[in-house]
Design a protein around this motif. Structure first.
Motif, PDB file in Angstrom:
ATOM      1  N   MET A   1       0.845  -1.182   0.000  1.00  0.00           N
ATOM      2  CA  MET A   1       0.000   0.000   0.000  1.00  0.00           C
ATOM      3  C   MET A   1       0.888   1.241   0.000  1.00  0.00           C
ATOM      4  O   MET A   1       1.820   1.348   0.779  1.00  0.00           O
ATOM      5  CB  MET A   1      -0.899  -0.032   1.246  1.00  0.00           C
ATOM      6  N   LYS A   2       0.567   2.183  -0.911  1.00  0.00           N
ATOM      7  CA  LYS A   2       1.397   3.372  -1.013  1.00  0.00           C
ATOM      8  C   LYS A   2       1.081   4.365   0.103  1.00  0.00           C
ATOM      9  O   LYS A   2      -0.052   4.512   0.531  1.00  0.00           O
ATOM     10  CB  LYS A   2       1.237   4.026  -2.381  1.00  0.00           C
ATOM     11  N   GLN A   3       2.112   5.023   0.567  1.00  0.00           N
ATOM     12  CA  GLN A   3       1.980   6.050   1.601  1.00  0.00           C
ATOM     13  C   GLN A   3       1.789   7.391   0.918  1.00  0.00           C
ATOM     14  O   GLN A   3       2.621   7.807   0.123  1.00  0.00           O
ATOM     15  CB  GLN A   3       3.239   6.068   2.489  1.00  0.00           C
ATOM     16  N   LEU A   4       0.683   8.059   1.195  1.00  0.00           N
ATOM     17  CA  LEU A   4       0.392   9.340   0.573  1.00  0.00           C
ATOM     18  C   LEU A   4       0.812  10.489   1.475  1.00  0.00           C
ATOM     19  O   LEU A   4       0.666  10.419   2.694  1.00  0.00           O
ATOM     20  CB  LEU A   4      -1.097   9.451   0.244  1.00  0.00           C
ATOM     21  N   VAL A   5       1.292  11.539   0.852  1.00  0.00           N
ATOM     22  CA  VAL A   5       1.671  12.754   1.559  1.00  0.00           C
ATOM     23  C   VAL A   5       0.400  13.456   2.011  1.00  0.00           C
ATOM     24  O   VAL A   5      -0.580  13.526   1.276  1.00  0.00           O
ATOM     25  CB  VAL A   5       2.457  13.685   0.603  1.00  0.00           C
ATOM     26  N   GLU A   6       0.413  13.963   3.248  1.00  0.00           N
ATOM     27  CA  GLU A   6      -0.690  14.786   3.736  1.00  0.00           C
ATOM     28  C   GLU A   6      -0.136  16.176   4.000  1.00  0.00           C
ATOM     29  O   GLU A   6       0.879  16.325   4.670  1.00  0.00           O
ATOM     30  CB  GLU A   6      -1.304  14.196   5.001  1.00  0.00           C
ATOM     31  N   ARG A   7      -0.813  17.194   3.449  1.00  0.00           N
ATOM     32  CA  ARG A   7      -0.372  18.579   3.610  1.00  0.00           C
ATOM     33  C   ARG A   7      -1.383  19.335   4.464  1.00  0.00           C
ATOM     34  O   ARG A   7      -2.567  19.368   4.136  1.00  0.00           O
ATOM     35  CB  ARG A   7      -0.205  19.237   2.234  1.00  0.00           C
ATOM     36  N   THR A   8      -0.898  19.915   5.535  1.00  0.00           N
ATOM     37  CA  THR A   8      -1.759  20.708   6.414  1.00  0.00           C
ATOM     38  C   THR A   8      -1.295  22.158   6.403  1.00  0.00           C
ATOM     39  O   THR A   8      -0.174  22.468   6.010  1.00  0.00           O
ATOM     40  CB  THR A   8      -1.719  20.168   7.861  1.00  0.00           C
ATOM     41  N   GLY A   9      -2.191  23.039   6.824  1.00  0.00           N
ATOM     42  CA  GLY A   9      -1.839  24.452   6.906  1.00  0.00           C
ATOM     43  C   GLY A   9      -1.766  25.158   5.569  1.00  0.00           C
ATOM     44  O   GLY A   9      -1.254  26.267   5.493  1.00  0.00           O
ATOM     45  N   VAL A  10      -2.277  24.549   4.506  1.00  0.00           N
ATOM     46  CA  VAL A  10      -2.199  25.172   3.187  1.00  0.00           C
ATOM     47  C   VAL A  10      -3.566  25.544   2.621  1.00  0.00           C
ATOM     48  O   VAL A  10      -3.636  26.255   1.627  1.00  0.00           O
ATOM     49  CB  VAL A  10      -1.454  24.270   2.166  1.00  0.00           C
ATOM     50  N   ALA A  11      -4.643  25.063   3.226  1.00  0.00           N
ATOM     51  CA  ALA A  11      -5.972  25.340   2.687  1.00  0.00           C
ATOM     52  C   ALA A  11      -7.034  25.271   3.775  1.00  0.00           C
ATOM     53  O   ALA A  11      -6.842  24.621   4.811  1.00  0.00           O
ATOM     54  CB  ALA A  11      -6.305  24.345   1.574  1.00  0.00           C
ATOM     55  N   THR A  12      -8.148  25.946   3.483  1.00  0.00           N
ATOM     56  CA  THR A  12      -9.295  25.949   4.391  1.00  0.00           C
ATOM     57  C   THR A  12     -10.579  25.740   3.587  1.00  0.00           C
ATOM     58  O   THR A  12     -10.638  25.999   2.388  1.00  0.00           O
ATOM     59  CB  THR A  12      -9.411  27.273   5.175  1.00  0.00           C
ATOM     60  N   ALA A  13     -11.592  25.282   4.294  1.00  0.00           N
ATOM     61  CA  ALA A  13     -12.949  25.179   3.750  1.00  0.00           C
ATOM     62  C   ALA A  13     -13.848  25.939   4.709  1.00  0.00           C
ATOM     63  O   ALA A  13     -13.939  25.573   5.888  1.00  0.00           O
ATOM     64  CB  ALA A  13     -13.387  23.728   3.631  1.00  0.00           C
ATOM     65  N   LEU A  14     -14.449  27.022   4.234  1.00  0.00           N
ATOM     66  CA  LEU A  14     -15.276  27.890   5.080  1.00  0.00           C
ATOM     67  C   LEU A  14     -14.490  28.366   6.295  1.00  0.00           C
ATOM     68  O   LEU A  14     -15.017  28.444   7.404  1.00  0.00           O
ATOM     69  CB  LEU A  14     -16.560  27.177   5.486  1.00  0.00           C
ATOM     70  N   GLY A  15     -13.204  28.635   6.079  1.00  0.00           N
ATOM     71  CA  GLY A  15     -12.346  29.150   7.137  1.00  0.00           C
ATOM     72  C   GLY A  15     -11.763  28.100   8.068  1.00  0.00           C
ATOM     73  O   GLY A  15     -10.915  28.416   8.899  1.00  0.00           O
ATOM     74  N   GLN A  16     -12.192  26.857   7.937  1.00  0.00           N
ATOM     75  CA  GLN A  16     -11.690  25.778   8.788  1.00  0.00           C
ATOM     76  C   GLN A  16     -10.538  25.051   8.093  1.00  0.00           C
ATOM     77  O   GLN A  16     -10.626  24.740   6.906  1.00  0.00           O
ATOM     78  CB  GLN A  16     -12.814  24.772   9.099  1.00  0.00           C
TER      79      GLN A  16
END
Length: 174
Positions: A1-16
């Protein structure tokens, strides 16, 4: 199973804050392959558009105001483009919803494709929203050899892309 990169702090949905799954692609990168559905049974890949210049407009759902406006804008622009250019709109909407939207909105130049089944586009292009299982708004322009020539990831899901910049990048390739 491939390990996917998770990116945080780069986008929001309705400010969240949201987590985007997949890499952040850059200008000059080779566009990754994907499997999307044209309808319930017909799947397409990037290679189905070989030799064409591509603008890929990614929207969370065609049933929202910004996504509808984005798709309508690119549909209008598509009428004035060379035949070797294709505009693809990608969402996670079911094929039935995409068809209904296109019929109601008069979308006849843009090709709508759905990532509902595999989420392979979202993962490969770094737009899959982990928490919502929707694709974050983005625009990619690929040359005929599938090299990325323009990319815009929207920081807020409800924002409009820079239509003029995306179209200028597209027209430079024609």
């Amino acid at each position: 199973m491939k390990q996917l990169v998770e990116r945080t702090g780069v986008a929001t949905a309705l400010g969240q804050p949201i987590t985007l799954v997949g890499p952040e692609l850059k200008v000059g990168d080779k566009a990754p392959d994907f499997t999307l559905n044209k309808d319930l049974l017909t799947e397409v890949n990037l290679s189905d558009y070989d030799g064409k210049i591509k603008l890929i407009s990614v929207v969370p759902s065609l049933d929202t105001g910004t996504c509808s406006a984005q798709t309508r804008r690119f549909n209008v622009e598509a009428a004035n483009l060379d035949e070797n250019v294709v505009i693809l709109t990608v969402s996670v909407d079911l094929p039935f919803a995409q068809g209904r939207f296109c019929e109601t909105a008069g979308i006849d130049k843009v090709v709508t494709l759905t990532d509902y089944k595999h989420r392979s586009f979202g993962e490969a292009y770094g737009v899959l929203i982990k928490e919502l299982q929707l694709d974050q708004r983005a625009v990619f322009v690929l040359d005929a050899d599938n090299t990325i020539r323009y990319v815009e990831y929207l920081a807020e899901m409800g924002e409009h892309p820079n239509y003029d910049a995306a179209l200028a990048a597209l027209k430079e390739l024609v």
